[in-house]
Design an enzyme around this catalytic site. Structure first.
Site, mmCIF file in Angstrom:
data_model
loop_
_atom_site.group_PDB
_atom_site.id
_atom_site.type_symbol
_atom_site.label_atom_id
_atom_site.label_comp_id
_atom_site.label_asym_id
_atom_site.label_seq_id
_atom_site.Cartn_x
_atom_site.Cartn_y
_atom_site.Cartn_z
ATOM 1 C CE LYS A 63 -3.855 2.099 2.501
ATOM 2 N NZ LYS A 63 -4.870 1.869 3.560
ATOM 3 C CG ASP B 260 -14.119 3.633 5.642
ATOM 4 O OD1 ASP B 260 -15.290 3.924 5.337
ATOM 5 O OD2 ASP B 260 -13.177 3.702 4.835
#
Length: 424
Positions: free
Chosen positions: A77, A171
């Protein structure tokens, strides 16, 4: 008066001269190597920046990488520092790093390394070839109640595992529910880099002109058409910079605060999507979705043409309600004992076969993921008058101590598991 004695050099023995020479050569070699290493690093940096410029990649990207010495495959990432500073996300990316370091759990994506260069932060995490729940839901019309029970139960355990560490995810959405090689759930994306920014702010939905494609309309549609339209536009929604409040609990938008129960609301929305084919508040624009979320008492309805059991409907409504009355408020055991989960072996669910089996062709098989659009994350940031590049350089200290190395990640060697071997 005649001077006596001799110069230091003349009194120096051959042995001492040899020691001095050796020390001199050693020091010269040491500093020569330092300079060479520095030049090599600079060359690597320039080469990397050139590749970044040529590649052209958003403020976040995930790529598949392979470690040269072990052959192990990881998900990398990448987060651009300038974007994190500009969007005031430093605290959130630190939270992501910290939870990935702390959470040594089967329910959380494992992080092996984190490091940085001038432009970006990097998280090297385990690669989960099973894809994500978003892609799975896009492939299926709906899930059966048995499949929904399995994935919801595993997500309950995953969310509870981070709650026990004192974290709130905030989230939870299908995009962040990853599936391992055997089809079991793991939580990802704890930094809220794509969460607690625009999509979590009430003011973002005021005077907003962004909208989805013109064919993305839900007025006067039956549930089958709604599901088809939702799935057709889901990819764009997932990678949109606009974001969507579809899965966010209403109290997150309020100024009065929220707690870990906001994660259970999100799970209720996902459960609804699994069984109905689209989330309950989806609309043509983010503003309309936001309004529906805030007005959930009137907008949270079930289409009569889609069969759904009373047990499932009841649990969804226990997840999606006022936080004070939400299931899980006394503790996770209240959720586990709900009648929808009757027959679930909570202690061994991860050891049993998953509801939907995963087909893995090779160690770097990404076929179970949706196609990712190219982003520009690896391009050097262009300085603007509002945010000059020097501002970012001066603030680079905020990323200190970001680097992390997991011990077993550095030393793990040996054969690749049989299920990960490339198909011949």
């Amino acid at each position: 008066m005649a001077m006596t004695g001799s110069t230091p050099c003349s009194s120096m023995s051959n042995h001492t001269k040899e020691r001095v020479t050796m020390t001199k050569v050693t020091l010269e070699n040491f500093y020569s190597n330092l300079i060479a290493q520095h030049e090599e690093r600079e060359m690597r940096q320039k080469k990397l920046e050139k590749v970044m410029e040529e590649e052209g990649l958003k403020d976040e990207e995930v790529r598949l990488v392979q470690k040269k010495d072990t052959g192990h495959v990881y998900a990398m990432k990448i987060l651009r520092k300038a974007d994190m500073l500009e969007k005031e996300q430093v605290g959130h990316i630190r939270a992501e790093r910290d939870i990935l370091v702390e959470a040594d759990s089967l329910w959380v994506v494992k992080m092996f390394y984190s490091f940085q260069d001038k432009l970006n932060l990097y998280l090297i995490m385990e690669f989960l070839p099973g894809g994500d729940m978003m892609t799975l839901l896009m492939k299926k019309d709906t899930l059966t109640e048995e499949e929904t029970q399995f994935y919801t139960a595993e997500t309950v355990l995953a969310v509870d595992s981070i709650h026990q560490l004192g974290f709130i995810h905030r989230d939870i959405k299908p995009d962040n529910l990853l599936l391992d090689s055997k089809g079991h759930v793991k939580l990802s994306d704890f930094g809220l880099c794509t969460g607690l920014k625009k999509a979590h702010r009430t003011e973002f939905y005021r005077n907003l002109n962004h909208s989805l494609p013109s064919d993305f309309t839900f007025q006067n549609m039956n549930s089958k058409r709604k599901a088809e339209t939702w799935k057709r536009n889901r990819r764009q929604l997932a990678f949109s910079t606009v974001g969507t409040p579809d899965y966010i609990a209403p109290e997150v938008f309020m100024q009065t605060g929220y707690n870990k129960l906001c994660d259970w609301w999100s799970l209720g929305v996902i459960m609804y999507e699994m069984l109905i084919g689209y989330p309950p508040f989806c609309s043509e624009t983010p503003q309309e979705t936001y309004k529906k979320v805030m007005n959930w008492k009137e907008t949270l309805t079930f289409p009569p043409e889609v069969p759904i059991s009373e047990k499932a409907k009841d649990l969804i409504l226990r997840f999606c309600c006022e936080w004070e009355h939400r299931i899980g408020a006394p503790g996770v055991e209240e959720i586990k004992s709900n009648s929808f989960f009757e027959g679930v072996d909570w202690e061994h669910i991860r050891e049993r076969p998953a509801a939907i089996s995963i087909e893995i062709k090779s160690i770097d098989d990404t076929s179970n993921f949706d196609e990712f659009p190219e982003s520009d994350i690896l391009k050097p940031t262009v300085a603007t008058s509002n945010h000059p590049e020097t501002d970012y350089k001066n603030k680079d200290w905020v990323f200190i101590n970001y680097t992390y190395k997991r011990f077993e990640g550095l030393t793990a060697r040996g054969a690749i598991p049989s299920y990960m071997k490339a198909a011949k």
